[in-house]
Design a protein around this motif. Structure first.
Motif, PDB file in Angstrom:
ATOM      1  N   THR A 108      18.038  72.967  90.716  1.00 53.97           N
ATOM      2  CA  THR A 108      18.469  71.890  91.613  1.00 53.97           C
ATOM      3  C   THR A 108      17.310  70.975  91.952  1.00 53.97           C
ATOM      4  O   THR A 108      17.440  69.749  91.942  1.00 53.97           O
ATOM      5  N   MET A 109      16.163  71.551  92.244  1.00 53.56           N
ATOM      6  CA  MET A 109      14.964  70.768  92.539  1.00 53.56           C
ATOM      7  C   MET A 109      14.629  69.832  91.379  1.00 53.56           C
ATOM      8  O   MET A 109      14.320  68.653  91.586  1.00 53.56           O
ATOM      9  N   SER A 110      14.721  70.347  90.169  1.00 54.80           N
ATOM     10  CA  SER A 110      14.371  69.553  88.992  1.00 54.80           C
ATOM     11  C   SER A 110      15.354  68.410  88.771  1.00 54.80           C
ATOM     12  O   SER A 110      14.956  67.293  88.412  1.00 54.80           O
ATOM     13  N   GLU A 111      16.645  68.670  88.985  1.00 58.85           N
ATOM     14  CA  GLU A 111      17.650  67.617  88.844  1.00 58.85           C
ATOM     15  C   GLU A 111      17.401  66.491  89.840  1.00 58.85           C
ATOM     16  O   GLU A 111      17.484  65.309  89.498  1.00 58.85           O
ATOM     17  N   ILE A 112      17.090  66.872  91.058  1.00 58.74           N
ATOM     18  CA  ILE A 112      16.841  65.865  92.099  1.00 58.74           C
ATOM     19  C   ILE A 112      15.627  65.019  91.729  1.00 58.74           C
ATOM     20  O   ILE A 112      15.630  63.793  91.887  1.00 58.74           O
ATOM     21  N   CYS A 113      14.603  65.670  91.230  1.00 63.22           N
ATOM     22  CA  CYS A 113      13.359  64.970  90.896  1.00 63.22           C
ATOM     23  C   CYS A 113      13.563  63.948  89.785  1.00 63.22           C
ATOM     24  O   CYS A 113      13.034  62.837  89.847  1.00 63.22           O
ATOM     25  N   THR A 114      14.337  64.310  88.771  1.00 60.89           N
ATOM     26  CA  THR A 114      14.523  63.419  87.620  1.00 60.89           C
ATOM     27  C   THR A 114      15.600  62.372  87.849  1.00 60.89           C
ATOM     28  O   THR A 114      15.660  61.366  87.139  1.00 60.89           O
ATOM     29  N   GLY A 115      16.471  62.603  88.826  1.00 57.20           N
ATOM     30  CA  GLY A 115      17.577  61.675  89.047  1.00 57.20           C
ATOM     31  C   GLY A 115      18.725  61.894  88.080  1.00 57.20           C
ATOM     32  O   GLY A 115      19.719  61.169  88.122  1.00 57.20           O
ATOM     33  N   VAL A 116      18.607  62.904  87.217  1.00 53.95           N
ATOM     34  CA  VAL A 116      19.691  63.243  86.286  1.00 53.95           C
ATOM     35  C   VAL A 116      20.574  64.263  86.997  1.00 53.95           C
ATOM     36  O   VAL A 116      20.422  65.465  86.828  1.00 53.95           O
ATOM     37  N   THR A 117      21.474  63.772  87.814  1.00 57.41           N
ATOM     38  CA  THR A 117      22.257  64.635  88.696  1.00 57.41           C
ATOM     39  C   THR A 117      23.557  65.053  88.020  1.00 57.41           C
ATOM     40  O   THR A 117      24.385  64.219  87.686  1.00 57.41           O
ATOM     41  N   SER A 118      23.749  66.363  87.865  1.00 62.00           N
ATOM     42  CA  SER A 118      24.918  66.876  87.155  1.00 62.00           C
ATOM     43  C   SER A 118      26.003  67.389  88.082  1.00 62.00           C
ATOM     44  O   SER A 118      27.054  67.820  87.619  1.00 62.00           O
ATOM     45  N   SER A 119      25.749  67.368  89.392  1.00 61.21           N
ATOM     46  CA  SER A 119      26.744  67.855  90.352  1.00 61.21           C
ATOM     47  C   SER A 119      26.639  67.049  91.637  1.00 61.21           C
ATOM     48  O   SER A 119      25.690  66.284  91.837  1.00 61.21           O
ATOM     49  N   LEU A 120      27.600  67.251  92.523  1.00 59.71           N
ATOM     50  CA  LEU A 120      27.580  66.540  93.803  1.00 59.71           C
ATOM     51  C   LEU A 120      26.374  66.949  94.634  1.00 59.71           C
ATOM     52  O   LEU A 120      25.828  66.134  95.378  1.00 59.71           O
ATOM     53  N   LEU A 121      25.939  68.194  94.494  1.00 60.47           N
ATOM     54  CA  LEU A 121      24.800  68.652  95.289  1.00 60.47           C
ATOM     55  C   LEU A 121      23.555  67.824  94.985  1.00 60.47           C
ATOM     56  O   LEU A 121      22.919  67.276  95.891  1.00 60.47           O
ATOM     57  N   SER A 122      23.212  67.720  93.713  1.00 59.80           N
ATOM     58  CA  SER A 122      22.015  66.951  93.356  1.00 59.80           C
ATOM     59  C   SER A 122      22.229  65.454  93.535  1.00 59.80           C
ATOM     60  O   SER A 122      21.298  64.712  93.870  1.00 59.80           O
ATOM     61  N   ARG A 123      23.462  64.977  93.343  1.00 57.11           N
ATOM     62  CA  ARG A 123      23.765  63.563  93.559  1.00 57.11           C
ATOM     63  C   ARG A 123      23.578  63.200  95.032  1.00 57.11           C
ATOM     64  O   ARG A 123      22.968  62.168  95.359  1.00 57.11           O
TER      65      ARG A 123
END
Length: 205
Positions: A108-123
């Protein structure tokens, strides 16, 4: 928290409102009880909790807490499926105090950092960052390799607060609940939520 002026639709009248909403994300990292305790405390403090639970967190909740996201819905003001990318919390126009991800996995941390959000949580976390609101990540991972550390540095430079889950032994906890409560209380301190969970340090006797 600074009050926000919001224009209503009836004749353009300007009203003043202070939102007391906090997005809570629970990822699949170990430590699901921290997220549960945060929800319980926010309800007690009168803060709206807008909850999103990752698919991996469903498994962790059942294993560590013996519960599921369905049971957690009663603790939240609103609950959103992780696949609902059109939810209110996916938009910056939905005003919140920010977002607490607890626990926060490395994925989740990595998704947030890259902006490549695959779910509502990271979005939702990405939205909080772009709107310059407070994002607190209760990272749960050890040991950390250099890639993890660089990701944390990037997130910190982007405005996120990296708050690894660690016990505060100076508070002399007597139980696991004491350890969880102190950590949750300190993280909610970052949003200005007066919670009564923290045993404050006032200096040595």
């Amino acid at each position: 928290m600074t009050k926000t002026l919001i224009k209503t639709t009836n004749g353009g009248k300007v009203t003043e409102r202070e939102p007391r909403r906090l997005i809570v994300g629970i990822s699949g990292a170990s430590g699901a009880m921290y997220g549960v305790r945060a929800l319980q405390t926010l309800r007690q403090c009168g803060v709206e909790a807008h909850l999103v639970v990752s698919k991996a967190a469903e498994l962790t909740l059942k294993h560590e807490v013996g519960s599921s996201s369905v049971a957690l819905r009663e603790l939240a003001h609103a609950w959103y499926p992780a696949s609902d990318i059109g939810a209110a919390i996916s938009s910056g126009s939905f005003i919140t105090m920010g977002m607490l991800v607890l626990p926060c996995s490395v994925r989740t941390m990595s998704e947030i950092c890259t902006g490549v959000t695959s779910s509502l949580l990271s979005r939702a976390a990405d939205v909080v960052l772009k709107e310059r609101r407070r994002l607190v990540l209760g990272i749960r991972e050890t040991p950390l390799h250099t890639g993890h550390l660089r990701t944390m540095t990037n997130l910190s430079e982007m405005g996120a607060i990296i708050a690894p889950i660690v016990p505060a032994l100076y508070a002399l906890p007597q139980s696991l609940d004491d350890v969880v409560d102190h950590t949750v209380g300190r993280l909610l301190d970052l949003f200005g939520v007066d919670n009564g969970l923290v045993k404050r340090w006032t200096g040595r006797p």
